[in-house]
Design an enzyme around this catalytic site. Sequence first.
Site, PDB file in Angstrom:
ATOM      1  N   ASP A 118      -4.626  -3.537  -4.053  1.00 23.46           N
ATOM      2  CA  ASP A 118      -5.067  -2.609  -5.109  1.00 23.46           C
ATOM      3  C   ASP A 118      -5.753  -3.262  -6.308  1.00 23.46           C
ATOM      4  OD1 ASP A 118      -4.263  -0.134  -3.950  1.00 23.46           O
ATOM      5  OD2 ASP A 118      -2.191  -0.739  -4.292  1.00 23.46           O
ATOM      6  N   ASP A 177      -7.798   4.062   1.521  1.00 27.81           N
ATOM      7  CA  ASP A 177      -7.909   3.843   0.072  1.00 27.81           C
ATOM      8  C   ASP A 177      -8.593   2.507  -0.262  1.00 27.81           C
ATOM      9  OD1 ASP A 177      -5.659   5.100   1.204  1.00 27.81           O
ATOM     10  OD2 ASP A 177      -4.645   5.238  -0.717  1.00 27.81           O
TER      11      ASP A 177
HETATM   12  N1  GLY Z   1      -3.858   4.382  -3.105  1.00 24.08           N
HETATM   13  C1  GLY Z   1      -2.739   5.223  -3.024  1.00 24.08           C
HETATM   14  C2  GLY Z   1      -3.016   6.681  -3.104  1.00 24.08           C
HETATM   15  O1  GLY Z   1      -4.118   7.158  -3.053  1.00 24.08           O
HETATM   16  O2  GLY Z   1      -2.038   7.379  -3.217  1.00 24.08           O
END
Ligand code: GLY
Length: 398
Positions: A118, A177
């Site tokens: 992330d 994501d």
């Molecule tokens: N990246 C985690 C979400 O979209 O919940």
Amino acid sequence: MTKKVIAGCVGLLAVLAVCATPKEKPKPMSELIEEDFTLASQQYKLLMKNTPALVMPQTFDYKKNKVVTSNTKWWCSGFYPGSLLYIYEYTKDTAIKSEALRRLGILEKEKHYTGNHDLGFMMFCSFGNAYRLFGNPSYKTSIDTAAMSLITRYRPAIKSIQSWDSSSRFKCPVIIDNMMNLELLYWVSDHGGDAKYKEIAINHANTTMKNHYRPDYSSYHVVDYDLQTGNVLKRVTAQGAANESAWARGQGWGLYGFTMMYRFTKDKRYLDFANHIADFILTHPNMPEDGVPYWDFNAPNIPNALRDVSAASVIASGLLELGQYVSKKEQKKYVASAEKILRSLSSDKYRSKPGENGGFILAHSVGALPLKSEVDVPLTYADYYFLEALKRYKDWYL
Ligand code: GLY
């Protein structure tokens, strides 16, 4: 005249009166954007008061009537400073700027974090915007270092960045994501960094195109790989309604991600892909009239399923960028769809009234419904992509 005839005439007059009433003209987008940023500034000053100095806001607990906070390792830690920077950019309010800089200060150490994928969300939504606005070289160092940390998770056998560490459930999970984190990598290569970052971004995007998508251009959430052979082991969900469903925010991440990859590469395959994803989203029979999707396009209890405002914000922002790269006709369609979302989100149904929701701008997002986590609450990234979409609308379409 008989009673029947009188009733008929009254009915006819009522219909004529309704038809003759002029429809209320929608507010010009410039006014709506001004109203949203004014409210955002007020709300974020409240959020600032509700958030202790060494943590970040995460969501709002309605039972305790309290802002829930996270430490800076939480994947969302970059959104609060990023939103403050968007608000500052529009309002030039120095109290907002000071708060943004304070929060960058506590976030900076995470440039070394390697615990998940992330880093883009955390360090580019925050320091990327800060560097764009203020050009401070130390912000660039944070971005460059974050890119170095992120690529420690690159797995050459798979040609992808590993999202989460292996566990009893997954060997090498990659989630949709992760497309969002490629912006950090490509940007670093394009701003004096090593070309290896953009090579990794391209490889990751290509692997995602190959393995994450169904023939209808909806995306799986999680693809699990064998670390040695690079083969796909399974395609499942963690946050969606079912393995074969289309989790709404995941569709948004893909739309935004492939559009952004086209921005950098000008590779038409990414543009075509983003157009197909946009089509899937915008023509889906389960897309509600107001453009704010259910948390999953295949949620079991539609039309009574919860909406996900965060998905709507990501989709609006992605569509506005996609509108930059297509024909005038397609642009009109994408901008109109994004505008519909922004108008809906700016209504009382989704937007806080001053003082509500601890200071968040938007309510009614869904983090992870199957995990019973962050269900029907405000979320920092719903606010962030909403503000970004408003800025994009103002910069590109006003
Ligand atoms: N990246 C985690 C979400 O979209 O919940």
